[in-house]
Design a protein around this motif. Structure first.
Motif, PDB file in Angstrom:
ATOM      1  N   PHE A  82       0.822  -1.205   0.000  1.00  0.00           N
ATOM      2  CA  PHE A  82       0.000   0.000   0.000  1.00  0.00           C
ATOM      3  C   PHE A  82       0.861   1.263   0.000  1.00  0.00           C
ATOM      4  O   PHE A  82       1.879   1.342   0.675  1.00  0.00           O
ATOM      5  N   ALA A  83       0.415   2.239  -0.755  1.00  0.00           N
ATOM      6  CA  ALA A  83       1.071   3.548  -0.773  1.00  0.00           C
ATOM      7  C   ALA A  83      -0.002   4.609  -0.963  1.00  0.00           C
ATOM      8  O   ALA A  83      -1.082   4.328  -1.484  1.00  0.00           O
ATOM      9  N   LEU A  84       0.292   5.808  -0.548  1.00  0.00           N
ATOM     10  CA  LEU A  84      -0.630   6.920  -0.783  1.00  0.00           C
ATOM     11  C   LEU A  84      -0.724   7.177  -2.277  1.00  0.00           C
ATOM     12  O   LEU A  84       0.280   7.099  -2.990  1.00  0.00           O
ATOM     13  N   GLY A  85      -1.920   7.494  -2.744  1.00  0.00           N
ATOM     14  CA  GLY A  85      -2.114   7.865  -4.129  1.00  0.00           C
ATOM     15  C   GLY A  85      -1.795   9.339  -4.320  1.00  0.00           C
ATOM     16  O   GLY A  85      -1.621  10.087  -3.351  1.00  0.00           O
ATOM     17  N   ALA A  86      -1.741   9.763  -5.557  1.00  0.00           N
ATOM     18  CA  ALA A  86      -1.486  11.168  -5.863  1.00  0.00           C
ATOM     19  C   ALA A  86      -2.545  12.029  -5.181  1.00  0.00           C
ATOM     20  O   ALA A  86      -3.739  11.765  -5.292  1.00  0.00           O
ATOM     21  N   GLY A  87      -2.103  13.007  -4.433  1.00  0.00           N
ATOM     22  CA  GLY A  87      -3.025  13.905  -3.753  1.00  0.00           C
ATOM     23  C   GLY A  87      -3.561  13.396  -2.428  1.00  0.00           C
ATOM     24  O   GLY A  87      -4.276  14.120  -1.738  1.00  0.00           O
ATOM     25  N   ASP A  88      -3.254  12.146  -2.068  1.00  0.00           N
ATOM     26  CA  ASP A  88      -3.716  11.607  -0.782  1.00  0.00           C
ATOM     27  C   ASP A  88      -2.941  12.239   0.369  1.00  0.00           C
ATOM     28  O   ASP A  88      -1.735  12.472   0.264  1.00  0.00           O
ATOM     29  N   GLU A  89      -3.639  12.476   1.447  1.00  0.00           N
ATOM     30  CA  GLU A  89      -3.006  12.959   2.671  1.00  0.00           C
ATOM     31  C   GLU A  89      -2.691  11.753   3.552  1.00  0.00           C
ATOM     32  O   GLU A  89      -3.376  10.731   3.491  1.00  0.00           O
ATOM     33  N   PRO A  90      -1.676  11.840   4.410  1.00  0.00           N
ATOM     34  CA  PRO A  90      -1.369  10.728   5.315  1.00  0.00           C
ATOM     35  C   PRO A  90      -2.486  10.533   6.344  1.00  0.00           C
ATOM     36  O   PRO A  90      -3.359  11.382   6.513  1.00  0.00           O
ATOM     37  N   PHE A  91      -2.408   9.425   7.050  1.00  0.00           N
ATOM     38  CA  PHE A  91      -3.460   9.011   7.978  1.00  0.00           C
ATOM     39  C   PHE A  91      -3.103   9.344   9.418  1.00  0.00           C
ATOM     40  O   PHE A  91      -1.967   9.196   9.843  1.00  0.00           O
ATOM     41  N   ASP A  92      -4.139   9.744  10.160  1.00  0.00           N
ATOM     42  CA  ASP A  92      -3.990  10.010  11.590  1.00  0.00           C
ATOM     43  C   ASP A  92      -4.047   8.723  12.394  1.00  0.00           C
ATOM     44  O   ASP A  92      -3.373   8.586  13.412  1.00  0.00           O
ATOM     45  N   ILE A  93      -4.884   7.791  11.938  1.00  0.00           N
ATOM     46  CA  ILE A  93      -5.046   6.497  12.605  1.00  0.00           C
ATOM     47  C   ILE A  93      -5.077   5.413  11.548  1.00  0.00           C
ATOM     48  O   ILE A  93      -5.736   5.559  10.510  1.00  0.00           O
ATOM     49  N   VAL A  94      -4.374   4.331  11.827  1.00  0.00           N
ATOM     50  CA  VAL A  94      -4.450   3.105  11.032  1.00  0.00           C
ATOM     51  C   VAL A  94      -4.861   2.016  12.002  1.00  0.00           C
ATOM     52  O   VAL A  94      -4.342   1.943  13.119  1.00  0.00           O
ATOM     53  N   PHE A  95      -5.816   1.170  11.581  1.00  0.00           N
ATOM     54  CA  PHE A  95      -6.198   0.054  12.447  1.00  0.00           C
ATOM     55  C   PHE A  95      -6.430  -1.200  11.629  1.00  0.00           C
ATOM     56  O   PHE A  95      -6.711  -1.134  10.435  1.00  0.00           O
ATOM     57  N   ALA A  96      -6.274  -2.334  12.301  1.00  0.00           N
ATOM     58  CA  ALA A  96      -6.433  -3.635  11.658  1.00  0.00           C
ATOM     59  C   ALA A  96      -6.994  -4.629  12.661  1.00  0.00           C
ATOM     60  O   ALA A  96      -6.603  -4.630  13.827  1.00  0.00           O
ATOM     61  N   VAL A  97      -7.905  -5.470  12.172  1.00  0.00           N
ATOM     62  CA  VAL A  97      -8.511  -6.524  12.988  1.00  0.00           C
ATOM     63  C   VAL A  97      -8.303  -7.852  12.260  1.00  0.00           C
ATOM     64  O   VAL A  97      -8.708  -7.989  11.114  1.00  0.00           O
TER      65      VAL A  97
END
Length: 140
Positions: A82-97
């Motif tokens: 996974f990578a940010l797409g063009a124009g995407d801002e980074p994430f404040d929270i990432v979660f996984a279940v």
């Protein structure tokens, strides 16, 4: 919208969500938790990813309202790639279940996944996975 299972409800309730945040869910399955998060972000956005085309199709179908409102998007991707797409801002929270790359079941994939998460987190961003009470935070 179907209600969340008690376990998923507890996990979503434990996330330190705030209006306007950008959130990434890894391994979204049919999107139930992502929809619950989207409802709490008031001006924010959740990106839900899954490596399964079937899960992505289910999440898109069940989340049409959230997607149309701009509160949620769904992508087919493995966290290891996974990578940010063009124009995407980074994430404040990432979660996984129940994601094998992050719960110790697949150590090499886990190392790659953690590098990708670190690359898409905003400064001060946080990673949460299940397995705590109900979540545990992974420091990157």
């Amino acid at each position: 919208m179907p209600s969340l299972s008690p376990r998923l409800a507890e996990i979503v309730d434990a996330l330190p969500l705030a209006p306007g945040m950008r959130v990434l869910e890894i391994g979204c399955g049919p999107g139930a938790a992502a929809r619950a998060v989207a409802a709490r972000l008031d001006g924010g956005h959740i990106v839900a990813i899954d490596r399964s085309a079937k899960a992505v199709a289910q999440a898109e179908a069940a989340s049409a309202g959230e997607i149309a409102a701009g509160r949620m998007s769904v992508r087919r991707a493995a966290i290891e790639d996974f990578a940010l797409g063009a124009g995407d801002e980074p994430f404040d929270i990432v979660f996984a279940v129940r994601v094998g790359a992050l719960d110790g079941r697949h150590p090499e994939a886990g190392r790659r996944a953690l590098r990708r998460v670190a690359a898409v987190l905003a400064p001060g961003g946080r990673l949460f996975i299940d397995g705590g009470d109900p979540l545990r935070e992974i420091t990157l």
